[in-house]
Write an enzyme that holds these catalytic residues in place. Structure first.
Site, PDB file in Angstrom:
ATOM      1  N   SER A  31       0.818  -1.221   0.000  1.00 12.30           N
ATOM      2  CA  SER A  31       0.000   0.000   0.000  1.00 12.30           C
ATOM      3  C   SER A  31       0.843   1.259   0.000  1.00 12.30           C
ATOM      4  O   SER A  31       1.675   1.466   0.888  1.00 12.30           O
ATOM      5  CB  SER A  31      -0.890   0.041   1.244  1.00 12.30           C
ATOM      6  OG  SER A  31      -1.805  -1.002   1.227  1.00 12.30           O
ATOM      7  N   HIS A  62      -3.088   0.807  -4.708  1.00 10.51           N
ATOM      8  CA  HIS A  62      -2.505  -0.374  -5.368  1.00 10.51           C
ATOM      9  C   HIS A  62      -2.786  -0.267  -6.862  1.00 10.51           C
ATOM     10  O   HIS A  62      -3.938  -0.347  -7.285  1.00 10.51           O
ATOM     11  CB  HIS A  62      -3.127  -1.665  -4.825  1.00 10.51           C
ATOM     12  CG  HIS A  62      -2.691  -2.002  -3.442  1.00 10.51           C
ATOM     13  ND1 HIS A  62      -1.763  -2.980  -3.172  1.00 10.51           N
ATOM     14  CD2 HIS A  62      -3.039  -1.477  -2.250  1.00 10.51           C
ATOM     15  CE1 HIS A  62      -1.569  -3.049  -1.871  1.00 10.51           C
ATOM     16  NE2 HIS A  62      -2.336  -2.146  -1.284  1.00 10.51           N
ATOM     17  N   HIS A  84      -5.584  -8.802  -1.366  1.00 10.94           N
ATOM     18  CA  HIS A  84      -5.627  -9.165   0.056  1.00 10.94           C
ATOM     19  C   HIS A  84      -6.795 -10.095   0.321  1.00 10.94           C
ATOM     20  O   HIS A  84      -7.807 -10.065  -0.378  1.00 10.94           O
ATOM     21  CB  HIS A  84      -5.795  -7.913   0.930  1.00 10.94           C
ATOM     22  CG  HIS A  84      -4.771  -6.862   0.722  1.00 10.94           C
ATOM     23  ND1 HIS A  84      -4.848  -5.956  -0.312  1.00 10.94           N
ATOM     24  CD2 HIS A  84      -3.631  -6.576   1.404  1.00 10.94           C
ATOM     25  CE1 HIS A  84      -3.797  -5.138  -0.255  1.00 10.94           C
ATOM     26  NE2 HIS A  84      -3.041  -5.496   0.770  1.00 10.94           N
ATOM     27  N   TYR A  86      -8.899  -9.709   2.668  1.00 11.42           N
ATOM     28  CA  TYR A  86     -10.099  -8.937   3.038  1.00 11.42           C
ATOM     29  C   TYR A  86     -10.884  -8.444   1.828  1.00 11.42           C
ATOM     30  O   TYR A  86     -12.014  -7.989   1.961  1.00 11.42           O
ATOM     31  CB  TYR A  86      -9.746  -7.761   3.964  1.00 11.42           C
ATOM     32  CG  TYR A  86      -8.841  -6.713   3.371  1.00 11.42           C
ATOM     33  CD1 TYR A  86      -9.279  -5.830   2.390  1.00 11.42           C
ATOM     34  CD2 TYR A  86      -7.522  -6.593   3.794  1.00 11.42           C
ATOM     35  CE1 TYR A  86      -8.449  -4.872   1.845  1.00 11.42           C
ATOM     36  CE2 TYR A  86      -6.674  -5.641   3.270  1.00 11.42           C
ATOM     37  CZ  TYR A  86      -7.153  -4.785   2.293  1.00 11.42           C
ATOM     38  OH  TYR A  86      -6.321  -3.844   1.755  1.00 11.42           O
ATOM     39  N   GLU A  87     -10.289  -8.527   0.634  1.00  9.28           N
ATOM     40  CA  GLU A  87     -11.019  -8.131  -0.575  1.00  9.28           C
ATOM     41  C   GLU A  87     -11.991  -9.226  -1.021  1.00  9.28           C
ATOM     42  O   GLU A  87     -12.732  -9.038  -1.985  1.00  9.28           O
ATOM     43  CB  GLU A  87     -10.035  -7.791  -1.695  1.00  9.28           C
ATOM     44  CG  GLU A  87      -9.237  -6.529  -1.412  1.00  9.28           C
ATOM     45  CD  GLU A  87      -8.105  -6.316  -2.400  1.00  9.28           C
ATOM     46  OE1 GLU A  87      -8.351  -5.814  -3.500  1.00  9.28           O
ATOM     47  OE2 GLU A  87      -6.946  -6.669  -2.055  1.00  9.28           O
ATOM     48  N   ALA A 114       2.710  -1.996   4.111  1.00 13.35           N
ATOM     49  CA  ALA A 114       2.454  -0.896   5.036  1.00 13.35           C
ATOM     50  C   ALA A 114       2.010  -1.535   6.347  1.00 13.35           C
ATOM     51  O   ALA A 114       1.249  -2.501   6.340  1.00 13.35           O
ATOM     52  CB  ALA A 114       1.361   0.001   4.481  1.00 13.35           C
ATOM     53  N   MET A 215      -1.781  -6.426   7.055  1.00 10.93           N
ATOM     54  CA  MET A 215      -2.833  -7.293   6.502  1.00 10.93           C
ATOM     55  C   MET A 215      -2.361  -8.101   5.296  1.00 10.93           C
ATOM     56  O   MET A 215      -3.165  -8.450   4.427  1.00 10.93           O
ATOM     57  CB  MET A 215      -4.045  -6.440   6.113  1.00 10.93           C
ATOM     58  CG  MET A 215      -4.574  -5.570   7.238  1.00 10.93           C
ATOM     59  SD  MET A 215      -5.860  -4.454   6.676  1.00 10.93           S
ATOM     60  CE  MET A 215      -6.019  -3.369   8.104  1.00 10.93           C
ATOM     61  N   SER A 216      -1.067  -8.388   5.247  1.00  9.08           N
ATOM     62  CA  SER A 216      -0.569  -9.087   4.056  1.00  9.08           C
ATOM     63  C   SER A 216       0.710  -9.853   4.378  1.00  9.08           C
ATOM     64  O   SER A 216       1.010 -10.146   5.535  1.00  9.08           O
ATOM     65  CB  SER A 216      -0.277  -8.067   2.943  1.00  9.08           C
ATOM     66  OG  SER A 216       0.824  -7.260   3.311  1.00  9.08           O
ATOM     67  N   ASN A 239       2.054   4.270  10.603  1.00  8.57           N
ATOM     68  CA  ASN A 239       1.352   4.875  11.749  1.00  8.57           C
ATOM     69  C   ASN A 239       1.775   4.150  13.019  1.00  8.57           C
ATOM     70  O   ASN A 239       2.160   2.984  12.966  1.00  8.57           O
ATOM     71  CB  ASN A 239      -0.171   4.742  11.568  1.00  8.57           C
ATOM     72  CG  ASN A 239      -0.592   3.296  11.322  1.00  8.57           C
ATOM     73  OD1 ASN A 239      -0.388   2.756  10.228  1.00  8.57           O
ATOM     74  ND2 ASN A 239      -1.155   2.676  12.325  1.00  8.57           N
ATOM     75  N   HIS A 253      -6.766   5.000   6.314  1.00 11.39           N
ATOM     76  CA  HIS A 253      -6.038   4.613   5.099  1.00 11.39           C
ATOM     77  C   HIS A 253      -5.272   5.798   4.493  1.00 11.39           C
ATOM     78  O   HIS A 253      -4.202   5.628   3.920  1.00 11.39           O
ATOM     79  CB  HIS A 253      -7.030   4.026   4.080  1.00 11.39           C
ATOM     80  CG  HIS A 253      -6.372   3.349   2.908  1.00 11.39           C
ATOM     81  ND1 HIS A 253      -5.433   2.342   3.047  1.00 11.39           N
ATOM     82  CD2 HIS A 253      -6.519   3.523   1.573  1.00 11.39           C
ATOM     83  CE1 HIS A 253      -5.034   1.942   1.840  1.00 11.39           C
ATOM     84  NE2 HIS A 253      -5.671   2.644   0.937  1.00 11.39           N
TER      85      HIS A 253
HETATM   86  N1  HPA Z   1      -2.826  -2.098  11.297  1.00 12.84           N
HETATM   87  C1  HPA Z   1      -2.984  -3.010  10.322  1.00 12.84           C
HETATM   88  N2  HPA Z   1      -2.583  -2.802   9.082  1.00 12.84           N
HETATM   89  C2  HPA Z   1      -1.987  -1.639   8.794  1.00 12.84           C
HETATM   90  C3  HPA Z   1      -1.792  -0.643   9.758  1.00 12.84           C
HETATM   91  C4  HPA Z   1      -2.243  -0.889  11.089  1.00 12.84           C
HETATM   92  O1  HPA Z   1      -2.112  -0.055  12.010  1.00 12.84           O
HETATM   93  N3  HPA Z   1      -1.172   0.389   9.158  1.00 12.84           N
HETATM   94  C5  HPA Z   1      -0.994   0.028   7.860  1.00 12.84           C
HETATM   95  N4  HPA Z   1      -1.488  -1.195   7.637  1.00 12.84           N
END
Ligand code: HPA
Length: 279
Positions: A31, A62, A84, A86-87, A114, A215-216, A239, A253
């Site tokens: 991402s 993406h 992903h 989740y998609e 990310a 998430m990947s 973050n 996001h």
């Molecule tokens: N959590 C899960 N996935 C993420 C995060 C997060 O804080 N930041 C970027 N992808």
């Protein structure tokens, strides 16, 4: 299901029709990190929708295309964006591109993602080299290797104690040191998403030994290791994870994509440096 040999073969044939290049290095760009592929020269670009069986990226940030060309004098193939779980894809569909890359001849894979920084020493913009992972979906029955094993690709029971290649990690550390980039090293926890974590979940993940959460990556790494590829992976910390309820901030996001701008040049320096040292 897209886990039969025939499916990989038609994707491989489609890609081979479009390029004579025979890359041994594969890149998976997460991402907001697709800009890494902009440095690839002599490029052939193939949108995912032109490749049979290839899952499309539906997420903003993406690009959804393969970029095949040269980076630091090496032939590379890059996924600019990934699919992903989740998609709504199965975990086998999510990892389909890795099997295709393997059949194309890729033997070394660099993945980026990310991630949220669980480790309190991490700040947005930092880079973490993965030295291990906890694959939460895998622990609860969503391992990409579930199903019939193809013994031609790899073993039924795969050891996972030597997952993130020691030599590649050493090269990455060396590059970071000589280019003045702070490179953290730690454990990545993979969740299904798409929700970001609650503060209680983040406290749990920290207790479990996680340094970054995303998430990947872990499912793709499993499939790559199953096929015997050497793997290196980096998280771009977009973050800081939130540990307290009623915080004034919530993860979103946009902040994840924004941090990508700082992270891409750092990751690029590391990646190019490792490729140079591999030459
Ligand atoms: N959590 C899960 N996935 C993420 C995060 C997060 O804080 N930041 C970027 N992808």
């Amino acid at each position: 299901m897209t886990d039969s040999h025939a499916d990989y073969s038609s994707a491989v044939a489609t890609i081979r029709q479009k390029t004579d290049s025979r890359p041994k290095i594969g890149l998976v760009l997460g991402s907001g990190l697709g800009g890494l592929a902009d440095h690839i020269t002599d490029r052939v670009v193939i949108p995912y929708e032109e490749i049979p069986g290839w899952p499309r990226s539906t997420v903003h940030g993406h690009q959804g295309q393969l970029v095949i060309g040269q980076l630091e004098g090496q032939p590379v193939i890059a996924q600019q964006g990934r699919a992903h779980f989740y998609e709504g894809y199965t975990i086998q569909q999510v990892t389909f591109p890795i099997r295709v890359m393997h059949q194309l001849g890729v033997d070394t894979l660099f993945l980026t993602n990310a991630a949220g920084g669980l480790n309190e020493n991490f700040t947005a913009g930092d880079v973490m080299l993965l030295n291990d992972h906890i694959n939460m979906p895998g622990l609860t029955g969503l391992n990409p290797l579930i199903g019939r094993n193809d013994d031609d690709i790899g073993p039924r029971f795969l050891g996972m104690s030597q997952t993130y290649d020691r030599d590649l990690r050493e090269l990455a550390r060396d590059v970071a040191l000589s280019s003045g980039i702070t490179l953290h090293e730690g454990v990545y926890i993979c969740l299904s998403g798409p929700t970001f974590e609650t503060p209680a979940e983040n406290r749990l993940l920290r207790l479990l030994g996680g340094d970054a959460v995303g998430m990947s990556t872990a499912p793709e790494v499993i499939v790559a290791r199953h096929a015997g590829m050497r793997v290196m992976a980096c998280s771009g910390i977009t973050n800081k994870s939130i540990f307290e309820i009623d915080s004034d901030f919530d993860t979103n996001h946009e902040e994840v994509l924004e941090a990508g701008h700082v992270i891409v040049p750092r990751l690029m320096t590391i990646l190019k440096g490792v490729l140079r040292r591999l030459n």
